[in-house]
Scaffold this motif. Structure first.
Motif, PDB file in Angstrom:
ATOM      1  N   ASN A  30       0.957  -1.121  -0.040  1.00  0.00           N
ATOM      2  CA  ASN A  30      -0.053  -0.027   0.064  1.00  0.00           C
ATOM      3  C   ASN A  30       0.945   1.237  -0.040  1.00  0.00           C
ATOM      4  O   ASN A  30       1.656   1.355   0.820  1.00  0.00           O
ATOM      5  CB  ASN A  30      -0.977   0.002   1.084  1.00  0.00           C
ATOM      6  N   ILE A  31       1.084   1.963  -1.200  1.00  0.00           N
ATOM      7  CA  ILE A  31       1.833   3.180  -0.931  1.00  0.00           C
ATOM      8  C   ILE A  31       1.209   4.185  -0.207  1.00  0.00           C
ATOM      9  O   ILE A  31      -0.008   4.336  -0.073  1.00  0.00           O
ATOM     10  CB  ILE A  31       1.724   3.674  -2.733  1.00  0.00           C
ATOM     11  N   ALA A  32       2.335   4.796   0.574  1.00  0.00           N
ATOM     12  CA  ALA A  32       1.957   5.743   1.525  1.00  0.00           C
ATOM     13  C   ALA A  32       2.473   7.184   1.578  1.00  0.00           C
ATOM     14  O   ALA A  32       2.439   8.019   2.206  1.00  0.00           O
ATOM     15  CB  ALA A  32       2.594   5.150   2.913  1.00  0.00           C
ATOM     16  N   VAL A  33       3.091   7.149   0.249  1.00  0.00           N
ATOM     17  CA  VAL A  33       3.781   8.552  -0.083  1.00  0.00           C
ATOM     18  C   VAL A  33       2.740   9.811   0.101  1.00  0.00           C
ATOM     19  O   VAL A  33       1.585   9.801  -0.427  1.00  0.00           O
ATOM     20  CB  VAL A  33       4.147   8.468  -1.440  1.00  0.00           C
ATOM     21  N   ALA A  62       5.835  13.061  -5.493  1.00  0.00           N
ATOM     22  CA  ALA A  62       6.866  11.706  -5.757  1.00  0.00           C
ATOM     23  C   ALA A  62       6.031  10.467  -6.369  1.00  0.00           C
ATOM     24  O   ALA A  62       6.874   9.756  -6.848  1.00  0.00           O
ATOM     25  CB  ALA A  62       7.346  11.455  -4.357  1.00  0.00           C
ATOM     26  N   SER A  63       4.917  10.520  -6.163  1.00  0.00           N
ATOM     27  CA  SER A  63       4.164   9.433  -6.500  1.00  0.00           C
ATOM     28  C   SER A  63       2.864   9.639  -7.354  1.00  0.00           C
ATOM     29  O   SER A  63       2.293  10.759  -7.082  1.00  0.00           O
ATOM     30  CB  SER A  63       3.983   8.374  -5.454  1.00  0.00           C
ATOM     31  N   ALA A  64       2.321   8.822  -8.245  1.00  0.00           N
ATOM     32  CA  ALA A  64       1.167   9.177  -8.837  1.00  0.00           C
ATOM     33  C   ALA A  64      -0.021   8.798  -8.027  1.00  0.00           C
ATOM     34  O   ALA A  64      -1.270   8.871  -8.046  1.00  0.00           O
ATOM     35  CB  ALA A  64       0.844   8.207 -10.119  1.00  0.00           C
ATOM     36  N   ALA A  65       0.422   7.892  -6.950  1.00  0.00           N
ATOM     37  CA  ALA A  65      -0.719   7.380  -5.979  1.00  0.00           C
ATOM     38  C   ALA A  65      -1.291   8.793  -4.953  1.00  0.00           C
ATOM     39  O   ALA A  65      -0.283   9.602  -4.847  1.00  0.00           O
ATOM     40  CB  ALA A  65      -0.127   6.401  -5.069  1.00  0.00           C
ATOM     41  N   THR A  66      -2.407   8.710  -4.618  1.00  0.00           N
ATOM     42  CA  THR A  66      -2.688   9.847  -3.510  1.00  0.00           C
ATOM     43  C   THR A  66      -3.223   9.077  -2.585  1.00  0.00           C
ATOM     44  O   THR A  66      -4.344   9.370  -2.025  1.00  0.00           O
ATOM     45  CB  THR A  66      -3.902  10.791  -4.451  1.00  0.00           C
TER      46      THR A  66
END
Length: 354
Positions: free
Chosen positions: A152-155, A164-168
């Motif tokens: 699970n991306i936490a950025v 830094a990441s496309a994830a939100t």
């Protein structure tokens, strides 16, 4: 720590895309033979995808891997591709697991020596809390237990110029009560956790590691010291703060470190702005402080190299990256090199004989 202010009242700079565009004609301007071609390697972190704006399938990976390095196996990392939009809520990522396993079978059918996607790190929304368990169990079933971990991306960062990441993900994901309810099911199912966050969040991962000492965790991309937004031009201060965080994190023996991701804009190297791609010595010189700091803190048996392809392919070729890693580690004992290039990943992801 003399770290720059995280949020500024200054005008926000244009938000940089999270990936550098791949230019095959530019990459072709630089080539090198593989150094030490007999050194066994497990690529501990790569993606495969078929997205509206880009495609990178197993044939593309095998082509990148054809430069002469002895790639024995690879680890597929979730990237939100091929989700099953017809699946029940929470189960959509099963489509990506099936896709990764299909790509692995295609590599095998093509006669590839490397065990592509020998381990799969999938995405399951741990914010589902206890409802995440049936999702995890189903992932193990459909992958013939090829799924070894969850990411699970936490950025997250308060400053919108720090993308830094496309994830939100939401702020404080790793501390969320519902997330931790889901997280607690990983270890009983034999699953590890891939964490990705930036250096200003390392204390959150320390707290998670302390709360779940029986869960194996690996931090992606060397802990992602930022060179975006207010951090650009402050590399020395950032590295000092990042080193402090990395050292603190290394005290939790259930945590390992992935060394890579250096082609992402967040590192601020801007290799793609040069007339020619970097050679392996130039690349090694740039990334050596990050690699050596992590190895010094965690030890070789808790560090593993990753390609982060195709994300990093916009800045250098696959073969040159592995040459750079080999140059950086040329002076360390053979056993430690074996750990960094192969054995740590094999143990962490339970990859059999390669």
């Amino acid at each position: 720590m003399n770290e720059p202010e995280a949020v500024s009242n200054a005008p926000v700079e244009p938000v940089a895309p999270p990936h550098v565009r791949i230019r095959p004609e530019w990459l072709a301007l630089r080539s090198e033979p593989a150094l030490e071609p007999a050194l066994p390697i497990i690529d501990a972190h790569h993606h495969l995808w078929e997205l509206p704006d880009k495609v990178y399938r197993v044939a593309d990976l095998l082509d990148d891997m054809s430069g002469g390095h002895d790639i024995r196996a690879t680890v597929f990392i979730e990237c939100k591709t091929h989700y099953d939009t017809n699946a029940p809520a929470g189960f959509e990522a099963l489509g990506e697991v099936r896709f990764a396993c299909d790509e692995a079978r295609k590599a095998q059918a093509a006669g590839a020596r490397a065990k592509v996607a020998a381990a799969v790190v999938a995405n399951a929304d741990l914010l589902l809390g206890d409802k995440a368990r049936p999702v995890l169990e189903r992932m193990l079933d459909v992958s013939d237990a090829r799924v070894r971990g969850i990411r699970n991306i936490a950025v997250w960062h308060a400053d919108p110029s720090v993308r830094a990441s496309a994830a939100t993900p939401p702020q404080g994901l790793l501390t969320d009560r519902r997330f931790r309810e889901g997280f607690r099911h990983l270890a009983p199912l034999g699953l590890s956790f891939d964490a990705w966050l930036v250096h200003t969040q390392i204390d959150e991962l320390c707290a998670l590691a302390a709360a779940f000492p029986d869960t194996h965790i690996v931090l992606n991309h060397a802990g992602s010291p930022l060179a975006l937004g207010p951090y650009r031009g402050h590399r020395d201060e950032v590295v000092d703060a990042w080193r402090t965080g990395v050292t603190a994190l290394s005290r939790y023996h259930n945590v390992s470190m992935k060394l890579g991701g250096f082609g992402m804009p967040l590192f601020g190297f801007d290799f793609q702005e040069q007339p020619l791609p970097p050679n392996s010595q130039t690349l090694a010189n740039a990334i050596r402080p990050y690699v050596e700091t992590c190895i010094d803190a965690f030890g070789a048996t808790r560090c593993m190299f990753e390609s982060n392809f195709p994300v990093d392919k916009g800045c250098f070729s696959y073969s040159i990256l592995w040459n750079a890693y080999k140059r950086i580690t040329a002076g360390i004992p053979d056993g430690e090199r074996a750990a960094l290039f192969h054995d740590t990943a094999a143990g962490f992801y339970r990859i059999g004989a390669t």
